[in-house]
Scaffold this motif. Structure first.
Motif, PDB file in Angstrom:
ATOM      1  N   TYR A 294       0.827  -1.212   0.000  1.00  0.00           N
ATOM      2  CA  TYR A 294       0.000   0.000   0.000  1.00  0.00           C
ATOM      3  C   TYR A 294       0.858   1.258   0.000  1.00  0.00           C
ATOM      4  O   TYR A 294       0.425   2.316  -0.455  1.00  0.00           O
ATOM      5  CB  TYR A 294      -0.940  -0.017   1.203  1.00  0.00           C
ATOM      6  CG  TYR A 294      -1.991  -1.085   1.113  1.00  0.00           C
ATOM      7  CD1 TYR A 294      -3.005  -1.012   0.157  1.00  0.00           C
ATOM      8  CD2 TYR A 294      -1.966  -2.188   1.956  1.00  0.00           C
ATOM      9  CE1 TYR A 294      -3.966  -1.996   0.070  1.00  0.00           C
ATOM     10  CE2 TYR A 294      -2.922  -3.189   1.869  1.00  0.00           C
ATOM     11  CZ  TYR A 294      -3.918  -3.085   0.916  1.00  0.00           C
ATOM     12  OH  TYR A 294      -4.865  -4.064   0.816  1.00  0.00           O
ATOM     13  N   TYR A 295       2.049   1.126   0.548  1.00  0.00           N
ATOM     14  CA  TYR A 295       2.991   2.255   0.549  1.00  0.00           C
ATOM     15  C   TYR A 295       3.260   2.705  -0.886  1.00  0.00           C
ATOM     16  O   TYR A 295       3.203   3.895  -1.208  1.00  0.00           O
ATOM     17  CB  TYR A 295       4.288   1.782   1.217  1.00  0.00           C
ATOM     18  CG  TYR A 295       5.299   2.864   1.500  1.00  0.00           C
ATOM     19  CD1 TYR A 295       6.302   3.163   0.574  1.00  0.00           C
ATOM     20  CD2 TYR A 295       5.274   3.574   2.691  1.00  0.00           C
ATOM     21  CE1 TYR A 295       7.248   4.129   0.836  1.00  0.00           C
ATOM     22  CE2 TYR A 295       6.220   4.540   2.957  1.00  0.00           C
ATOM     23  CZ  TYR A 295       7.208   4.812   2.023  1.00  0.00           C
ATOM     24  OH  TYR A 295       8.134   5.769   2.286  1.00  0.00           O
TER      25      TYR A 295
ATOM     26  N   PHE B  68       0.090   4.385  -2.701  1.00  0.00           N
ATOM     27  CA  PHE B  68      -0.318   5.742  -2.338  1.00  0.00           C
ATOM     28  C   PHE B  68       0.845   6.738  -2.303  1.00  0.00           C
ATOM     29  O   PHE B  68       0.643   7.925  -2.543  1.00  0.00           O
ATOM     30  CB  PHE B  68      -1.003   5.734  -0.954  1.00  0.00           C
ATOM     31  CG  PHE B  68      -2.326   5.034  -0.943  1.00  0.00           C
ATOM     32  CD1 PHE B  68      -3.453   5.632  -1.482  1.00  0.00           C
ATOM     33  CD2 PHE B  68      -2.444   3.754  -0.410  1.00  0.00           C
ATOM     34  CE1 PHE B  68      -4.678   4.979  -1.470  1.00  0.00           C
ATOM     35  CE2 PHE B  68      -3.652   3.105  -0.398  1.00  0.00           C
ATOM     36  CZ  PHE B  68      -4.778   3.706  -0.929  1.00  0.00           C
ATOM     37  N   ILE B  69       2.036   6.231  -1.978  1.00  0.00           N
ATOM     38  CA  ILE B  69       3.116   7.177  -1.714  1.00  0.00           C
ATOM     39  C   ILE B  69       3.639   7.837  -2.980  1.00  0.00           C
ATOM     40  O   ILE B  69       4.023   9.012  -2.963  1.00  0.00           O
ATOM     41  CB  ILE B  69       4.269   6.469  -0.957  1.00  0.00           C
ATOM     42  CG1 ILE B  69       5.183   7.511  -0.284  1.00  0.00           C
ATOM     43  CG2 ILE B  69       5.089   5.600  -1.895  1.00  0.00           C
ATOM     44  CD1 ILE B  69       4.540   8.319   0.770  1.00  0.00           C
TER      45      ILE B  69
ATOM     46  N   PRO C  87       2.051   8.759  -5.929  1.00  0.00           N
ATOM     47  CA  PRO C  87       1.278   9.968  -6.278  1.00  0.00           C
ATOM     48  C   PRO C  87       1.416  11.071  -5.235  1.00  0.00           C
ATOM     49  O   PRO C  87       1.495  12.261  -5.591  1.00  0.00           O
ATOM     50  CB  PRO C  87      -0.161   9.458  -6.357  1.00  0.00           C
ATOM     51  CG  PRO C  87      -0.038   7.998  -6.622  1.00  0.00           C
ATOM     52  CD  PRO C  87       1.187   7.568  -5.894  1.00  0.00           C
ATOM     53  N   MET C  88       1.469  10.681  -3.950  1.00  0.00           N
ATOM     54  CA  MET C  88       1.598  11.697  -2.907  1.00  0.00           C
ATOM     55  C   MET C  88       2.958  12.392  -2.993  1.00  0.00           C
ATOM     56  O   MET C  88       3.057  13.607  -2.801  1.00  0.00           O
ATOM     57  CB  MET C  88       1.433  11.049  -1.525  1.00  0.00           C
ATOM     58  CG  MET C  88       0.025  10.550  -1.242  1.00  0.00           C
ATOM     59  SD  MET C  88      -1.209  11.884  -1.277  1.00  0.00           S
ATOM     60  CE  MET C  88      -0.641  12.888   0.063  1.00  0.00           C
ATOM     61  N   ILE C  89       4.008  11.607  -3.289  1.00  0.00           N
ATOM     62  CA  ILE C  89       5.340  12.196  -3.423  1.00  0.00           C
ATOM     63  C   ILE C  89       5.381  13.145  -4.616  1.00  0.00           C
ATOM     64  O   ILE C  89       6.017  14.214  -4.571  1.00  0.00           O
ATOM     65  CB  ILE C  89       6.401  11.091  -3.561  1.00  0.00           C
ATOM     66  CG1 ILE C  89       6.563  10.356  -2.224  1.00  0.00           C
ATOM     67  CG2 ILE C  89       7.733  11.648  -4.019  1.00  0.00           C
ATOM     68  CD1 ILE C  89       7.048  11.241  -1.093  1.00  0.00           C
TER      69      ILE C  89
ATOM     70  N   LEU D 157       2.836  14.903  -5.841  1.00  0.00           N
ATOM     71  CA  LEU D 157       2.149  16.142  -5.431  1.00  0.00           C
ATOM     72  C   LEU D 157       3.021  16.947  -4.472  1.00  0.00           C
ATOM     73  O   LEU D 157       3.078  18.179  -4.534  1.00  0.00           O
ATOM     74  CB  LEU D 157       0.812  15.797  -4.774  1.00  0.00           C
ATOM     75  CG  LEU D 157      -0.253  15.183  -5.688  1.00  0.00           C
ATOM     76  CD1 LEU D 157      -1.488  14.800  -4.888  1.00  0.00           C
ATOM     77  CD2 LEU D 157      -0.631  16.157  -6.799  1.00  0.00           C
ATOM     78  N   LEU D 158       3.697  16.244  -3.572  1.00  0.00           N
ATOM     79  CA  LEU D 158       4.575  16.934  -2.632  1.00  0.00           C
ATOM     80  C   LEU D 158       5.750  17.582  -3.349  1.00  0.00           C
ATOM     81  O   LEU D 158       6.213  18.665  -2.965  1.00  0.00           O
ATOM     82  CB  LEU D 158       5.074  15.945  -1.573  1.00  0.00           C
ATOM     83  CG  LEU D 158       5.821  16.543  -0.370  1.00  0.00           C
ATOM     84  CD1 LEU D 158       4.950  17.551   0.358  1.00  0.00           C
ATOM     85  CD2 LEU D 158       6.258  15.440   0.582  1.00  0.00           C
ATOM     86  N   TYR D 159       6.205  16.914  -4.407  1.00  0.00           N
ATOM     87  CA  TYR D 159       7.280  17.487  -5.219  1.00  0.00           C
ATOM     88  C   TYR D 159       6.844  18.823  -5.803  1.00  0.00           C
ATOM     89  O   TYR D 159       7.600  19.814  -5.777  1.00  0.00           O
ATOM     90  CB  TYR D 159       7.664  16.515  -6.345  1.00  0.00           C
ATOM     91  CG  TYR D 159       8.364  17.180  -7.496  1.00  0.00           C
ATOM     92  CD1 TYR D 159       7.684  17.457  -8.687  1.00  0.00           C
ATOM     93  CD2 TYR D 159       9.699  17.589  -7.401  1.00  0.00           C
ATOM     94  CE1 TYR D 159       8.326  18.097  -9.745  1.00  0.00           C
ATOM     95  CE2 TYR D 159      10.336  18.217  -8.445  1.00  0.00           C
ATOM     96  CZ  TYR D 159       9.638  18.471  -9.620  1.00  0.00           C
ATOM     97  OH  TYR D 159      10.256  19.107 -10.667  1.00  0.00           O
TER      98      TYR D 159
ATOM     99  N   CYS E 139       9.935   9.787  -9.036  1.00  0.00           N
ATOM    100  CA  CYS E 139       9.414   9.591  -7.673  1.00  0.00           C
ATOM    101  C   CYS E 139       9.353   8.105  -7.329  1.00  0.00           C
ATOM    102  O   CYS E 139       9.670   7.699  -6.208  1.00  0.00           O
ATOM    103  CB  CYS E 139       8.028  10.222  -7.529  1.00  0.00           C
ATOM    104  SG  CYS E 139       8.034  12.028  -7.574  1.00  0.00           S
TER     105      CYS E 139
ATOM    106  N   THR F 158      11.452   6.297  -4.462  1.00  0.00           N
ATOM    107  CA  THR F 158      10.722   5.551  -3.434  1.00  0.00           C
ATOM    108  C   THR F 158      11.282   4.145  -3.277  1.00  0.00           C
ATOM    109  O   THR F 158      11.551   3.680  -2.164  1.00  0.00           O
ATOM    110  CB  THR F 158       9.229   5.478  -3.793  1.00  0.00           C
ATOM    111  OG1 THR F 158       8.694   6.802  -3.854  1.00  0.00           O
ATOM    112  CG2 THR F 158       8.466   4.672  -2.759  1.00  0.00           C
TER     113      THR F 158
END
Length: 368
Positions: A15-16, A19-20, A22-24, A26-28, A64, A68
């Protein structure tokens, strides 16, 4: 326990990744804007062709994802060789250094691959703003790598903490069970100490009665068997009601009367409200036997034993002190037996004192 942790870690990693990444991404975008909101990139963002924009974002998603994956791999590798539990400072420095260096290496590799696919990028060696954007991009990637590693490390430490708590709880439960087993074993051992002392005194009396009065011997034997049956039945009980113990004492007092006649006077004064409370079995018998064993009991000097509830609401057994002259030291086995049983059964202790010519033992009444 370890298999469960491995399963949880696999689920987390699955799950990491879901989700991570796309989140990374956006955070970028957020970090890039915060680092330099006046970059030319933002002013041209919505004027560029959407195909070019999607291609750029896809490439960034790839970057990303690579960051990751490498962060997860490096963190797992370090968990085995430089665990947080043993070398926290060394691990922090090594992981930070590894993240920074790895980002530079990965970006070089990705730049080379992308150059092979899309051609060389425009020369920005003499372009200050473009060069600044490039370094800001590297800086943001390093920050993202550190953040990913921090999240993974946080999850690892959380899982270790949960495991430690569960292991500690299990050890505590096992210790409690072992303590309970040890307590039961000690209680059984202490209870068994009662029998030789008790039986020796009464068999001596029975032997004398058989010669003098067979009918009285039969009555004595009947009451003795009733008393002994009580002791056998309660061998596996740590607590009984005071009411049951008093009934036992009534039968036991018959044996005392046969053995000592009017020389021993046993009186009980226990209100009904206290008789449902708990007491270790055979405690009163031990105290009565102890008083008779160590004190003169004769027509001229009768021994008075009183069992009552004192002003503090605790049970007291008292007798007048008229010690038998002897050079034999007392083993105090009976009193120690009572102390040990109360120690095992509760945090309340017995009190033994001599006052105004009386020997008094105070016994707390226990709850079931």
């Amino acid at each position: 326990m370890p298999d469960n942790n491995v399963t949880q870690q696999k689920l987390f990693n699955r799950y990491y990744r879901l989700f991570i990444i796309p989140m990374i991404f956006l955070l970028y975008l957020v970090l890039s804007y915060l680092v330099n909101p006046y970059s030319k990139y933002w002013s041209l963002l919505f004027t560029r062709p959407w195909e070019e924009l999607l291609t750029e974002w896809a490439v960034m998603m790839l970057i990303c994802g690579v960051i990751t994956e490498f962060s997860l791999i490096s963190a797992r590798w370090m968990d085995k060789r430089i665990p947080w539990e043993k070398w926290p400072l060394k691990r922090f420095i090594a992981q930070l250094f590894c993240q920074i260096v790895s980002v530079f290496i990965l970006l070089r590799i990705l730049t080379f691959v992308l150059t092979m696919i899309f051609g060389p990028p425009p020369d920005v060696s003499n372009n200050g703003p473009e060069k600044l954007d490039e370094w800001q991009f590297v800086f943001v990637c390093v920050m993202l790598s550190i953040l990913i590693s921090a999240v993974q490390t946080g999850n690892y430490l959380l899982q270790r903490w949960k495991t430690s708590m569960m292991e500690a709880a299990e050890l505590k439960l096992n210790a409690a069970e072992l303590k309970q087993i040890a307590m039961q074993a000690e209680l059984q051992s202490l209870k068994l100490q009662l029998d030789p002392h008790f039986m020796f005194n009464n068999f001596s009396t029975l032997s004398a009665l058989i010669e003098e009065d067979k009918n009285m011997a039969l009555s004595f034997l009947e009451n003795l068997s009733r008393v002994y049956r009580y002791m056998i039945i309660n061998l596996h009980n740590d607590l009984i009601t005071l009411r049951e113990e008093l009934k036992f004492i009534q039968a036991y007092a018959f044996l005392i009367k046969i053995r000592n006649g009017e020389n021993v006077d046993i009186q009980t004064d226990i209100p009904e409200a206290f008789q449902s409370r708990g007491i270790p079995p055979i405690t009163l018998q031990l105290l009565i036997e102890n008083a008779i064993k160590h004190n003169v009991a004769s027509t001229a000097q009768p021994l008075h034993i009183r069992i009552y509830i004192n002003e503090a609401g605790t049970l007291t057994v008292s007798n007048n002190i008229q010690l038998i002259p002897t050079n034999m030291p007392s083993t105090k086995l009976g009193l120690q037996n009572i102390r040990n049983r109360y120690r095992l059964l509760s945090d309340q202790s017995t009190t033994i004192k001599e006052e105004n010519g009386l020997f008094m033992v105070t016994l707390p009444l226990l709850d079931f």
